[in-house]
Design an enzyme around this catalytic site. Sequence first.
Site, PDB file in Angstrom:
ATOM      1  N   ASP A  72       0.818  -1.204   0.000  1.00  0.00           N
ATOM      2  CA  ASP A  72       0.000   0.000   0.000  1.00  0.00           C
ATOM      3  C   ASP A  72       0.857   1.262   0.000  1.00  0.00           C
ATOM      4  O   ASP A  72       2.068   1.219   0.279  1.00  0.00           O
ATOM      5  CB  ASP A  72      -0.928  -0.001   1.221  1.00  0.00           C
ATOM      6  CG  ASP A  72      -2.281   0.635   0.924  1.00  0.00           C
ATOM      7  OD1 ASP A  72      -2.376   1.416  -0.035  1.00  0.00           O
ATOM      8  OD2 ASP A  72      -3.237   0.343   1.673  1.00  0.00           O
TER       9      ASP A  72
ATOM     10  N   ASN B  96      -0.368   5.231   1.059  1.00  0.00           N
ATOM     11  CA  ASN B  96      -1.591   5.932   1.435  1.00  0.00           C
ATOM     12  C   ASN B  96      -1.493   7.447   1.500  1.00  0.00           C
ATOM     13  O   ASN B  96      -2.368   8.075   2.105  1.00  0.00           O
ATOM     14  CB  ASN B  96      -2.102   5.403   2.774  1.00  0.00           C
ATOM     15  CG  ASN B  96      -2.948   4.148   2.596  1.00  0.00           C
ATOM     16  OD1 ASN B  96      -3.865   4.124   1.798  1.00  0.00           O
ATOM     17  ND2 ASN B  96      -2.608   3.099   3.317  1.00  0.00           N
TER      18      ASN B  96
ATOM     19  N   ASP C  41     -10.743   1.904  -3.613  1.00  0.00           N
ATOM     20  CA  ASP C  41     -11.311   1.564  -2.307  1.00  0.00           C
ATOM     21  C   ASP C  41     -12.833   1.528  -2.373  1.00  0.00           C
ATOM     22  O   ASP C  41     -13.484   1.019  -1.455  1.00  0.00           O
ATOM     23  CB  ASP C  41     -10.880   2.584  -1.253  1.00  0.00           C
ATOM     24  CG  ASP C  41      -9.445   2.385  -0.793  1.00  0.00           C
ATOM     25  OD1 ASP C  41      -8.845   1.346  -1.133  1.00  0.00           O
ATOM     26  OD2 ASP C  41      -8.912   3.264  -0.091  1.00  0.00           O
TER      27      ASP C  41
END
Length: 753
Positions: A486, A488, A556
């Site tokens: 990931d 972010n 997402d």
Amino acid sequence: MSNIDRDIDRRRRAVCMQLLGGLAGIALGGSARARPSVDEAAKVFRLDGAGVTYAFGVNKDGQLQSLYWGSALAPEDRFPTPVPVWENSSNETSTVVTPHEFPGFGGGVTMEPSLKVTFPDGVRDLVLKHVDHRVEGDRIVIRLKDVSRAVHVTLTYAMDAATGILARSAVVENRTGNWIQVDQLAAASLNLPYGDDYRLSYLTGRWAGEFALQTHDIVPGSIVIESRKGVTSHQANPWIAISRGNTEEESGPVWFGALGWSGSWRIHVDMESLGNIRATAGYNPFDFAYRLKPGESLASPVFHAGYSEEGFGGASRLFHRYQREKILPGAPAPKVRPVLYNSWEATLFSVDEAGQTALAEKAASIGVERFVMDDGWFGARNDDKAGLGDWVVNRKKFPNGLAPLIRRVRELGMEFGLWVEPEMVNPDSDLYRAHPDWVIHFQGRPRSEARNQLVLNLARKDVYEHLLAMLDRLLKDHDIAFLKWDHNRAWSEPGWPQVAPAEQQRLYVAYVQNLYKLLAELRRRHPNVEIESCASGGGRVDLGIMALTDQVWTSDNTDPLDRLLIQDGFTRAYTPQIMMAWVTEAPNFVNKRVTSLEYRFLSAMQGGLGIGANLNHWKEADFATAKRLVAEYKATRKTVLQGNLYRLVSPQHRSGRSATLSVAQDGSQAVLFAFLHASGMRDPLPRIQLRGLDPKRTYALRAIAGTAAPRTPRQASGAYWMGHGVQVVLAGDFQAAAFVLDAAAGPALAIPG
């Protein structure tokens, strides 16, 4: 040259050559090589492959000039030596209106340059002329040089024989006796001749709304698509398509391309004063200044560009094939994606051995093949405020470490995967307390946090070595088959105080090249580990990261209706092979929409199928539905992921319905997904006419979910299904159906009356 400089330069060259070699030097499935050729008398260069011809040459001024890019020309067709375009006036000189292949900023150039440099004496003029050229296998290599100073540029053109897609890149070398500063560097400039009906398509978005398709007329002026974020970004994606007024989904010309770069980038599309179209793609020049010492060089990213006469559908199918067979790990035959379960929505940060084991057992019962534990397993990680950077198992949550959980997952017949975010750190972490200088920052200035975290400076050798050692140890110590990697937050305060001020802006290139090196080295040491590129959803999806990761997290936003639109945009540029799509909770957290479990599955089954719902909330009927649909997915996923995609009915423009068809490469199977978003006033639904089937073969129709209209034949020829179509019975809101068409042996059968 310092050790840091030398190391960065070596890595950059290695990664660039690896990408070019992997992307342009492998024959596809035993196909013939692309045909580069040089007409030495006319000084014309030509590449031919898969029904496409690309031609350019050296004009009388010694500059590279575009000649042709489009459908294949006959081998005997010859181009004369290119002639610069006559000036239109003293305001549109020949230099300005001639379609240059790779213009430097100098000699009167006022259009978007491919290369701009600054010399120590303040001169910013660069006029590039042809020096020499050579043919290397399936590529043409051109060398240019400034008219008076020892700045050399090497251009590489490599055409793929199977798709006609052209990989272009540039390397600028400093052979002067002093430093030069590269202020702007593109991989390529691409030119199309005057036309009054060109249209530009590209992808924009935001978090939870990625891959939104935009299409606009190209008019005089410039369109800039870019990321300044240090990462590919949600807001724009480095893909474009240029079409004509008569272009549709399955017909008409489309010129398309995508940049293989996972940092800040820019694509600049111009219609110049005489109506010619120019697209330039490369590093984003915003805040970019890359100083080269004598003997150093800088390589551009690679721009991959193609042409199709079969509309947007033909363009995307070509690009999908190119990605599967030339870009992705495992090319030319990447593995199909295993059915995945991820624990995030079920547990958030509250992970422990008992809870994850219970979820794993439920996941295995429906046929899941890979169990992934998400955030919260490491350090002092009880929320997003602490622990990031401390990649050691949290012994309060896992007193016996991860081994018992992994062992149980493996006993259940699944692989084990783990979430990591290696490039980030919380200020509340042991790593940051020990190394506050390891983050990207400006000395003496505030450090802006996002999601309570900062970005580690991966350009630094010590940071790179720390992350490699940490991840290598994690993979050595545990039976891990998969990392969800990931990222972010975007960059801020892009400083690198540990190097001289004139060197700090190397950060934009060195960081990404070290990221590529880190991923490549981990894959070398752990060849059976697969990696997903995730960046708060689809914030890092591009051909650069795709060469080193096996799948991408698309968004997402897992709402199944929103996903139909996101997936439609995504597949314009990228193959379903890498497009992960999850079945999650209803109501969905994004917009509280309630949909059936079957509808959620059918939406997600058009990509790599994942399940992220809280299985502790499911009823017996939910498990039965999921088990059935997972089995159906496994029987059809090779066709869905690696077949030819036809967007039969697009969800764009708030369409009330949508449909896709995936056809196996050998024509043996097709999978149809049909969706009704909303119905009213008893409106009838039109038949769905299929595409891409073998008209002479017989295909048996079988429902995965939903029903076809009465009197629909159980089997018919491909010609029938394409000409007559399928009438799908759908009524209500958020309804879906799916069908499989399997080809029978022998000739097509007659349709009963």
